[in-house]
Design a protein around this motif. Structure first.
Motif, short mmCIF file in Angstrom:
data_model
loop_
_atom_site.label_atom_id
_atom_site.label_comp_id
_atom_site.label_asym_id
_atom_site.label_seq_id
_atom_site.Cartn_x
_atom_site.Cartn_y
_atom_site.Cartn_z
N ASP A 9 -9.51 -65.89 16.42
CA ASP A 9 -8.94 -66.21 15.12
C ASP A 9 -8.64 -64.92 14.36
O ASP A 9 -9.52 -64.07 14.18
CB ASP A 9 -9.91 -67.06 14.29
CG ASP A 9 -10.13 -68.45 14.89
OD1 ASP A 9 -9.18 -68.96 15.51
OD2 ASP A 9 -11.24 -68.99 14.75
N LEU A 10 -7.41 -64.78 13.90
CA LEU A 10 -7.03 -63.61 13.13
C LEU A 10 -7.74 -63.67 11.77
O LEU A 10 -7.59 -64.64 11.03
CB LEU A 10 -5.51 -63.58 12.92
CG LEU A 10 -4.93 -62.29 12.34
CD1 LEU A 10 -5.00 -61.17 13.36
CD2 LEU A 10 -3.50 -62.51 11.88
N PRO A 11 -8.56 -62.66 11.42
CA PRO A 11 -9.26 -62.68 10.14
C PRO A 11 -8.28 -62.74 8.96
O PRO A 11 -7.15 -62.25 9.05
CB PRO A 11 -10.04 -61.36 10.15
CG PRO A 11 -10.25 -61.06 11.60
CD PRO A 11 -8.97 -61.52 12.26
N PRO A 12 -8.72 -63.31 7.84
CA PRO A 12 -7.82 -63.52 6.70
C PRO A 12 -7.11 -62.27 6.20
O PRO A 12 -5.94 -62.34 5.80
CB PRO A 12 -8.75 -64.10 5.63
CG PRO A 12 -9.85 -64.76 6.39
CD PRO A 12 -10.04 -63.92 7.62
N VAL A 13 -7.78 -61.11 6.20
CA VAL A 13 -7.15 -59.91 5.67
C VAL A 13 -5.92 -59.53 6.49
O VAL A 13 -4.92 -59.04 5.95
CB VAL A 13 -8.15 -58.74 5.59
CG1 VAL A 13 -8.59 -58.26 6.98
CG2 VAL A 13 -7.58 -57.59 4.77
N CYS A 18 -6.62 -55.79 14.17
CA CYS A 18 -6.31 -57.23 14.26
C CYS A 18 -7.54 -58.11 14.48
O CYS A 18 -7.44 -59.22 15.01
CB CYS A 18 -5.29 -57.50 15.36
SG CYS A 18 -3.74 -56.59 15.15
N GLY A 19 -8.70 -57.62 14.10
CA GLY A 19 -9.92 -58.42 14.24
C GLY A 19 -10.75 -58.10 15.47
O GLY A 19 -11.83 -58.66 15.65
N ILE A 20 -10.27 -57.16 16.30
CA ILE A 20 -11.00 -56.74 17.50
C ILE A 20 -11.20 -55.22 17.42
O ILE A 20 -10.27 -54.44 17.59
CB ILE A 20 -10.23 -57.09 18.79
CG1 ILE A 20 -10.00 -58.60 18.89
CG2 ILE A 20 -10.98 -56.57 20.01
CD1 ILE A 20 -11.26 -59.43 19.04
N GLY A 21 -12.44 -54.80 17.14
CA GLY A 21 -12.70 -53.38 16.93
C GLY A 21 -13.06 -52.61 18.18
O GLY A 21 -13.01 -51.38 18.19
N MET A 22 -13.47 -53.32 19.23
CA MET A 22 -13.86 -52.68 20.49
C MET A 22 -13.50 -53.63 21.61
O MET A 22 -13.67 -54.85 21.49
CB MET A 22 -15.36 -52.37 20.50
CG MET A 22 -15.84 -51.59 21.71
SD MET A 22 -15.40 -49.84 21.67
CE MET A 22 -16.57 -49.21 20.44
N VAL A 23 -12.98 -53.09 22.71
CA VAL A 23 -12.66 -53.89 23.89
C VAL A 23 -13.49 -53.37 25.06
O VAL A 23 -13.49 -52.17 25.36
CB VAL A 23 -11.16 -53.83 24.23
CG1 VAL A 23 -10.88 -54.52 25.56
CG2 VAL A 23 -10.33 -54.47 23.12
N ALA A 24 -14.21 -54.28 25.70
CA ALA A 24 -15.01 -53.94 26.87
C ALA A 24 -14.34 -54.50 28.12
O ALA A 24 -13.86 -55.65 28.12
CB ALA A 24 -16.42 -54.52 26.74
N VAL A 25 -14.30 -53.70 29.17
CA VAL A 25 -13.74 -54.13 30.45
C VAL A 25 -14.90 -54.41 31.40
O VAL A 25 -15.76 -53.54 31.62
CB VAL A 25 -12.82 -53.05 31.05
CG1 VAL A 25 -12.13 -53.60 32.31
CG2 VAL A 25 -11.78 -52.59 30.03
N VAL A 26 -14.94 -55.62 31.94
CA VAL A 26 -16.06 -56.03 32.79
C VAL A 26 -15.54 -56.76 34.02
O VAL A 26 -14.44 -57.32 34.02
CB VAL A 26 -17.04 -56.96 32.03
CG1 VAL A 26 -17.62 -56.24 30.83
CG2 VAL A 26 -16.35 -58.24 31.59
N ALA A 27 -16.34 -56.76 35.09
CA ALA A 27 -16.00 -57.52 36.29
C ALA A 27 -16.13 -59.01 35.98
O ALA A 27 -17.04 -59.42 35.24
CB ALA A 27 -16.93 -57.13 37.43
N PRO A 28 -15.25 -59.85 36.54
CA PRO A 28 -15.30 -61.28 36.24
C PRO A 28 -16.65 -61.91 36.50
O PRO A 28 -17.13 -62.74 35.71
CB PRO A 28 -14.21 -61.87 37.16
CG PRO A 28 -13.30 -60.73 37.45
CD PRO A 28 -14.15 -59.51 37.45
N GLY A 29 -17.31 -61.50 37.58
CA GLY A 29 -18.58 -62.10 37.95
C GLY A 29 -19.73 -61.72 37.04
O GLY A 29 -20.81 -62.32 37.11
N ARG A 30 -19.52 -60.72 36.19
CA ARG A 30 -20.60 -60.26 35.30
C ARG A 30 -20.25 -60.45 33.82
O ARG A 30 -20.97 -59.97 32.94
CB ARG A 30 -20.93 -58.80 35.59
CG ARG A 30 -21.21 -58.51 37.06
CD ARG A 30 -22.08 -57.30 37.24
NE ARG A 30 -23.45 -57.51 36.78
CZ ARG A 30 -24.38 -56.55 36.78
NH1 ARG A 30 -24.06 -55.33 37.19
NH2 ARG A 30 -25.61 -56.80 36.35
N ALA A 31 -19.14 -61.13 33.57
CA ALA A 31 -18.68 -61.29 32.20
C ALA A 31 -19.67 -62.09 31.36
O ALA A 31 -19.95 -61.72 30.21
CB ALA A 31 -17.31 -61.97 32.18
#
Length: 360
Positions: free
Chosen positions: A282-286, A306-319
């Motif tokens: 959900d896009l935050p109101p601001v 846009c409401g996401i301050g950090m992106v983590a990359v992970v293997a699908p099996g450990r998500a």
């Protein structure tokens, strides 16, 4: 002063606009703030010509040092206009330490630079109290800094801050992103708001629309606009270190200036791209307010988090495991996309559904 009828000027630093006594008093006032950030390896005592840190005492065996420096940009103008200065220091720390943790580094210590035309001790102490709060949240020691009083360089009431931090990571624990492969998942960690980027654009919108920072925000009527804009940058250090030390992270991207298009590719190996579904959070109101004011979704994504301050990359099996650790550490986590093969026809970041999801 006169000597035989001749006027002799007495020049002092104080009548040139610099109050050394005020500066010394400020150092004494903030010493308890620095001590509150003490950690293994550093006592966080102020007053020396330099400060030392002992990596061995901090538990490191074969450390690589990682450094970062940053400021908070024209968010300072919002602080000055509202008279609220107690959160800017948190922003300053966050902008540095979040850049350290993406490489797997634990922030060790922090130094600040505070400059103004005339030292306002109460204002400076408010800023530095925020710096100390940010250091405690990141687990690093505030071990020094510089307070510069420079008449004619800054207008009355204006000031600038910059920060410098050093972290350490064991040589075999550096996060490089080299192991990222096609099919890995992207986990988005929620931001606390605008953080500390894009404020020149925000201030332009405020000026053009004639908005009052002290008025209640139309998009969030229980809070004043200035208060919302000054929400401090989230510090992701402890949560991301917990996930990294559990062996769950392949890469991290701090979403700062340049948004998704410029920051996520910095951790992706050659030949790979990130595909992001804008409808997955959900896009935050601001940010919705910015779109409503005329910022196109594409511009929003390359200027703000846009409401996401950090992106983590992970293997699908450990998500799922990574989501659990990050959530327990206080993060709001969303699966926002995946790593895909990049073709010449594709950009480094494919953001799908933004027009529909963000213009609602």
């Amino acid at each position: 002063m006169q000597d035989g009828g001749k006027v002799i000027n007495q020049f002092t630093y104080k009548n040139a606009g610099v109050n050394l006594n005020a500066g010394a008093a400020l150092v004494e006032a903030i010493k308890p703030l620095a001590r509150s950030t003490a950690r293994r390896g550093a006592g966080a005592e102020l007053g020396g010509f330099g400060a030392m840190f002992d990596p061995a005492a901090a538990g490191f065996h074969d450390p690589i040092l990682v450094s970062a420096t940053d400021g908070v940009g024209t968010k300072l103008k919002i602080a000055t206009a509202t008279g609220r200065h107690d959160t800017i220091g948190i922003d300053l720390v966050a902008m540095c330490v979040n850049d350290l943790v993406v490489q797997g580094a634990e922030p060790l210590f922090f130094l600040d630079y505070f400059a103004s035309g005339r030292l306002d001790a109460a204002l400076a102490e408010a800023v530095i109290s925020g710096i100390a709060e940010g250091c405690r949240a990141a687990g690093c020691a505030l071990i020094g800094g510089e307070t510069a009083e420079m008449p004619d360089m800054y207008a009355d009431g204006d000031y600038d801050v910059a920060g410098f931090s050093v972290g350490a990571v064991e040589r075999d624990g550096i996060l490089t992103g080299d192991g990222i492969t096609e099919g890995d998942l992207l986990l988005g960690l929620a931001s606390s708001g605008l953080h500390s980027n894009g404020f020149s654009l925000v201030r332009r919108i405020i000026a053009d629309l004639g908005l009052d920072l002290d008025a209640k925000a139309d998009f969030q009527p229980d809070r004043r606009l200035g208060e919302i804009l000054l929400t401090p940058t989230r510090i992701y250090v402890k949560s991301c270190l917990a996930a990294h030390r559990a062996g769950l992270l392949k890469g991290l991207a701090h979403i700062t200036g340049g948004g998704f298009p410029e920051n996520i590719p910095r951790v992706l190996p050659e030949g790979l791209a990130a595909e992001i579904d804008a409808a997955s959070w959900d896009l935050p109101p601001v940010f919705g307010w910015l779109v409503g004011a005329g910022v196109a979704p594409e511009e929003l994504a390359r200027t703000f988090n846009c409401g996401i301050g950090m992106v983590a990359v992970v293997a699908p099996g450990r998500a799922a495991e990574a989501e659990d650790i990050l959530s327990v550490s206080g993060e709001t986590v969303r699966r926002i996309g995946e790593v895909v093969a990049r073709t010449p026809q594709l950009p480094d970041v494919i953001l799908s559904g933004a027009d529909q999801a963000w213009r609602g």
